[in-house]
Write a protein that holds these residues in place. Structure first.
Motif, PDB file in Angstrom:
ATOM      1  N   VAL A   1       8.226  51.672 -12.273  1.00  0.00           N
ATOM      2  CA  VAL A   1       8.963  50.546 -12.843  1.00  0.00           C
ATOM      3  C   VAL A   1       8.036  49.413 -13.285  1.00  0.00           C
ATOM      4  CG1 VAL A   1      10.689  48.771 -12.341  1.00  0.00           C
ATOM      5  CG2 VAL A   1      11.045  51.098 -11.538  1.00  0.00           C
ATOM      6  N   PHE A   2       7.042  49.065 -12.475  1.00  0.00           N
ATOM      7  CA  PHE A   2       6.217  47.895 -12.746  1.00  0.00           C
ATOM      8  C   PHE A   2       4.819  48.218 -13.278  1.00  0.00           C
ATOM      9  CE2 PHE A   2       9.363  46.313  -9.748  1.00  0.00           C
ATOM     10  CZ  PHE A   2       9.769  45.165 -10.397  1.00  0.00           C
ATOM     11  N   GLY A   3       4.460  49.472 -13.353  1.00  0.00           N
ATOM     12  CA  GLY A   3       3.157  49.841 -13.882  1.00  0.00           C
ATOM     13  C   GLY A   3       2.189  50.275 -12.794  1.00  0.00           C
ATOM     14  N   SER A   4       1.140  50.948 -13.242  1.00  0.00           N
ATOM     15  CA  SER A   4       0.203  51.540 -12.283  1.00  0.00           C
ATOM     16  C   SER A   4      -0.625  50.490 -11.536  1.00  0.00           C
ATOM     17  CB  SER A   4      -0.727  52.516 -12.999  1.00  0.00           C
ATOM     18  OG  SER A   4      -1.460  51.837 -14.007  1.00  0.00           O
ATOM     19  N   LYS A   5      -0.957  49.383 -12.185  1.00  0.00           N
ATOM     20  CA  LYS A   5      -1.782  48.353 -11.537  1.00  0.00           C
ATOM     21  C   LYS A   5      -1.043  47.730 -10.351  1.00  0.00           C
ATOM     22  CE  LYS A   5      -4.318  44.148 -12.752  1.00  0.00           C
ATOM     23  NZ  LYS A   5      -4.598  43.201 -13.829  1.00  0.00           N
ATOM     24  N   LYS A   6       0.198  47.312 -10.575  1.00  0.00           N
ATOM     25  CA  LYS A   6       0.981  46.716  -9.485  1.00  0.00           C
ATOM     26  C   LYS A   6       1.354  47.765  -8.445  1.00  0.00           C
ATOM     27  CE  LYS A   6       2.879  43.095 -12.353  1.00  0.00           C
ATOM     28  NZ  LYS A   6       4.062  42.572 -13.008  1.00  0.00           N
ATOM     29  N   GLY A   7       1.606  48.984  -8.889  1.00  0.00           N
ATOM     30  CA  GLY A   7       1.927  50.055  -7.949  1.00  0.00           C
ATOM     31  C   GLY A   7       0.758  50.373  -7.037  1.00  0.00           C
ATOM     32  N   ALA A   8      -0.442  50.416  -7.613  1.00  0.00           N
ATOM     33  CA  ALA A   8      -1.639  50.702  -6.804  1.00  0.00           C
ATOM     34  C   ALA A   8      -1.901  49.591  -5.802  1.00  0.00           C
ATOM     35  CB  ALA A   8      -2.843  50.895  -7.714  1.00  0.00           C
ATOM     36  N   LEU A   9      -1.785  48.337  -6.256  1.00  0.00           N
ATOM     37  CA  LEU A   9      -1.998  47.208  -5.335  1.00  0.00           C
ATOM     38  C   LEU A   9      -0.960  47.193  -4.216  1.00  0.00           C
ATOM     39  CD1 LEU A   9      -2.941  44.231  -7.674  1.00  0.00           C
ATOM     40  CD2 LEU A   9      -4.300  45.172  -5.816  1.00  0.00           C
ATOM     41  N   SER A  10       0.302  47.407  -4.573  1.00  0.00           N
ATOM     42  CA  SER A  10       1.350  47.359  -3.549  1.00  0.00           C
ATOM     43  C   SER A  10       1.176  48.480  -2.534  1.00  0.00           C
ATOM     44  CB  SER A  10       2.731  47.420  -4.194  1.00  0.00           C
ATOM     45  OG  SER A  10       2.942  48.658  -4.825  1.00  0.00           O
ATOM     46  N   GLY A  11       0.800  49.657  -2.994  1.00  0.00           N
ATOM     47  CA  GLY A  11       0.596  50.768  -2.067  1.00  0.00           C
ATOM     48  C   GLY A  11      -0.612  50.572  -1.179  1.00  0.00           C
ATOM     49  N   ALA A  12      -1.715  50.140  -1.779  1.00  0.00           N
ATOM     50  CA  ALA A  12      -2.942  49.965  -1.005  1.00  0.00           C
ATOM     51  C   ALA A  12      -2.782  48.895   0.063  1.00  0.00           C
ATOM     52  CB  ALA A  12      -4.093  49.606  -1.935  1.00  0.00           C
ATOM     53  N   ILE A  13      -2.248  47.751  -0.325  1.00  0.00           N
ATOM     54  CA  ILE A  13      -2.136  46.648   0.636  1.00  0.00           C
ATOM     55  C   ILE A  13      -0.984  46.876   1.602  1.00  0.00           C
ATOM     56  CG2 ILE A  13      -1.753  44.169   0.889  1.00  0.00           C
ATOM     57  CD1 ILE A  13      -3.166  43.848  -1.839  1.00  0.00           C
ATOM     58  N   GLY A  14       0.168  47.311   1.104  1.00  0.00           N
ATOM     59  CA  GLY A  14       1.339  47.516   1.973  1.00  0.00           C
ATOM     60  C   GLY A  14       1.105  48.564   3.041  1.00  0.00           C
ATOM     61  N   MET A  15       0.551  49.698   2.644  1.00  0.00           N
ATOM     62  CA  MET A  15       0.320  50.764   3.621  1.00  0.00           C
ATOM     63  C   MET A  15      -0.877  50.465   4.522  1.00  0.00           C
ATOM     64  SD  MET A  15       1.423  54.275   1.926  1.00  0.00           S
ATOM     65  CE  MET A  15       2.985  54.432   1.086  1.00  0.00           C
ATOM     66  N   SER A  16      -1.876  49.767   4.011  1.00  0.00           N
ATOM     67  CA  SER A  16      -3.002  49.354   4.865  1.00  0.00           C
ATOM     68  C   SER A  16      -2.535  48.376   5.923  1.00  0.00           C
ATOM     69  CB  SER A  16      -4.107  48.717   4.027  1.00  0.00           C
ATOM     70  OG  SER A  16      -4.641  49.646   3.134  1.00  0.00           O
ATOM     71  N   LEU A  17      -1.663  47.467   5.529  1.00  0.00           N
ATOM     72  CA  LEU A  17      -1.092  46.518   6.487  1.00  0.00           C
ATOM     73  C   LEU A  17      -0.306  47.248   7.562  1.00  0.00           C
ATOM     74  CD1 LEU A  17      -0.737  43.480   7.066  1.00  0.00           C
ATOM     75  CD2 LEU A  17       1.293  43.540   5.637  1.00  0.00           C
ATOM     76  N   PHE A  18       0.479  48.248   7.161  1.00  0.00           N
ATOM     77  CA  PHE A  18       1.217  49.037   8.145  1.00  0.00           C
ATOM     78  C   PHE A  18       0.273  49.773   9.079  1.00  0.00           C
ATOM     79  CE2 PHE A  18       2.713  53.208   9.432  1.00  0.00           C
ATOM     80  CZ  PHE A  18       3.750  52.839  10.270  1.00  0.00           C
TER      81      PHE A  18
ATOM     82  N   THR B   1       3.977  41.487  -7.406  1.00  0.00           N
ATOM     83  CA  THR B   1       3.099  42.317  -6.588  1.00  0.00           C
ATOM     84  C   THR B   1       3.299  42.023  -5.104  1.00  0.00           C
ATOM     85  OG1 THR B   1       1.488  42.326  -8.383  1.00  0.00           O
ATOM     86  CG2 THR B   1       0.718  43.051  -6.239  1.00  0.00           C
ATOM     87  N   SER B   2       3.460  40.754  -4.756  1.00  0.00           N
ATOM     88  CA  SER B   2       3.691  40.381  -3.354  1.00  0.00           C
ATOM     89  C   SER B   2       4.999  40.960  -2.840  1.00  0.00           C
ATOM     90  CB  SER B   2       3.711  38.865  -3.211  1.00  0.00           C
ATOM     91  OG  SER B   2       2.502  38.312  -3.623  1.00  0.00           O
ATOM     92  N   LEU B   3       6.031  40.908  -3.658  1.00  0.00           N
ATOM     93  CA  LEU B   3       7.312  41.485  -3.253  1.00  0.00           C
ATOM     94  C   LEU B   3       7.226  43.002  -3.118  1.00  0.00           C
ATOM     95  CD1 LEU B   3       9.772  39.311  -5.352  1.00  0.00           C
ATOM     96  CD2 LEU B   3       9.438  39.261  -2.885  1.00  0.00           C
ATOM     97  N   LEU B   4       6.484  43.629  -4.006  1.00  0.00           N
ATOM     98  CA  LEU B   4       6.307  45.077  -3.907  1.00  0.00           C
ATOM     99  C   LEU B   4       5.517  45.463  -2.662  1.00  0.00           C
ATOM    100  CD1 LEU B   4       5.586  45.924  -7.644  1.00  0.00           C
ATOM    101  CD2 LEU B   4       7.654  46.439  -6.356  1.00  0.00           C
ATOM    102  N   ILE B   5       4.506  44.667  -2.322  1.00  0.00           N
ATOM    103  CA  ILE B   5       3.758  44.902  -1.082  1.00  0.00           C
ATOM    104  C   ILE B   5       4.690  44.830   0.113  1.00  0.00           C
ATOM    105  CG2 ILE B   5       2.013  43.901   0.466  1.00  0.00           C
ATOM    106  CD1 ILE B   5       0.489  43.067  -2.106  1.00  0.00           C
ATOM    107  N   ALA B   6       5.544  43.802   0.129  1.00  0.00           N
ATOM    108  CA  ALA B   6       6.504  43.650   1.227  1.00  0.00           C
ATOM    109  C   ALA B   6       7.476  44.822   1.281  1.00  0.00           C
ATOM    110  CB  ALA B   6       7.254  42.333   1.078  1.00  0.00           C
ATOM    111  N   LEU B   7       7.955  45.280   0.128  1.00  0.00           N
ATOM    112  CA  LEU B   7       8.886  46.409   0.101  1.00  0.00           C
ATOM    113  C   LEU B   7       8.235  47.696   0.590  1.00  0.00           C
ATOM    114  CD1 LEU B   7      10.802  45.795  -3.236  1.00  0.00           C
ATOM    115  CD2 LEU B   7      11.713  45.657  -0.918  1.00  0.00           C
ATOM    116  N   VAL B   8       7.004  47.952   0.188  1.00  0.00           N
ATOM    117  CA  VAL B   8       6.295  49.147   0.652  1.00  0.00           C
ATOM    118  C   VAL B   8       6.084  49.065   2.164  1.00  0.00           C
ATOM    119  CG1 VAL B   8       4.088  50.383   0.572  1.00  0.00           C
ATOM    120  CG2 VAL B   8       5.195  49.678  -1.539  1.00  0.00           C
ATOM    121  N   PHE B   9       5.673  47.897   2.660  1.00  0.00           N
ATOM    122  CA  PHE B   9       5.465  47.734   4.097  1.00  0.00           C
ATOM    123  C   PHE B   9       6.766  47.945   4.871  1.00  0.00           C
ATOM    124  CE2 PHE B   9       5.649  44.955   7.830  1.00  0.00           C
ATOM    125  CZ  PHE B   9       4.667  45.559   8.594  1.00  0.00           C
ATOM    126  N   ILE B  10       7.854  47.320   4.401  1.00  0.00           N
ATOM    127  CA  ILE B  10       9.142  47.437   5.098  1.00  0.00           C
ATOM    128  C   ILE B  10       9.644  48.877   5.076  1.00  0.00           C
ATOM    129  CG2 ILE B  10      11.584  46.793   4.938  1.00  0.00           C
ATOM    130  CD1 ILE B  10      10.560  43.971   4.133  1.00  0.00           C
TER     131      ILE B  10
END
Length: 119
Positions: A57-74, A17-26
């Motif tokens: 690829v990783f499921g809706s739970k990890k996808g939702a967390l990565s999108g919410a946190i990654g894009m909020s951080l951006f 999830t942390s890596l996905l957050i970083a990828l969404v942010f980048i």
């Protein structure tokens, strides 16, 4: 009566999830096109594509967390024009009167710890 089991969020899940957050942010921060259509301008980015890929690829739970946190951080960094961590810490100290680490350790709310009165 249906018995449900509680799924654990393992270290592997946290790392993914942390890596996905970083990828969404980048993908949002560095792979974008600014559009001159309004006062603040628009922004077309590939962060949404990375969000959908991670959800598929990783499921809706990890996808939702990565999108919410990654894009909020951006959004937080983009709107406040922070360029690096030192810039954020300097602004945080000026606003709250203490460093982020000390602020977390004191367990106070922002209202209790605020240095300036804006209201």
């Amino acid at each position: 009566m249906e018995v449900t089991t509680k799924q654990k969020f393992t270290t592997k899940d946290m790392l993914e999830t942390s890596l996905l957050i970083a990828l969404v942010f980048i993908a949002t921060k560095f792979i974008n096109i600014r559009l001159p259509i309004s006062i603040n301008g628009g922004l077309v980015h590939l962060g949404t594509a990375m969000l959908f890929i991670s959800a598929i690829v990783f499921g809706s739970k990890k996808g939702a967390l990565s999108g919410a946190i990654g894009m909020s951080l951006f959004d937080f960094i983009y709107e406040n024009e922070y360029y690096d961590q030192a810039h954020f810490i300097k602004e945080f100290k000026k606003f709250s009167g203490t460093s982020p680490i000390k602020f977390i350790g004191e367990n106070k709310t922002i209202k209790e710890n605020i240095k300036y009165s804006y209201l």
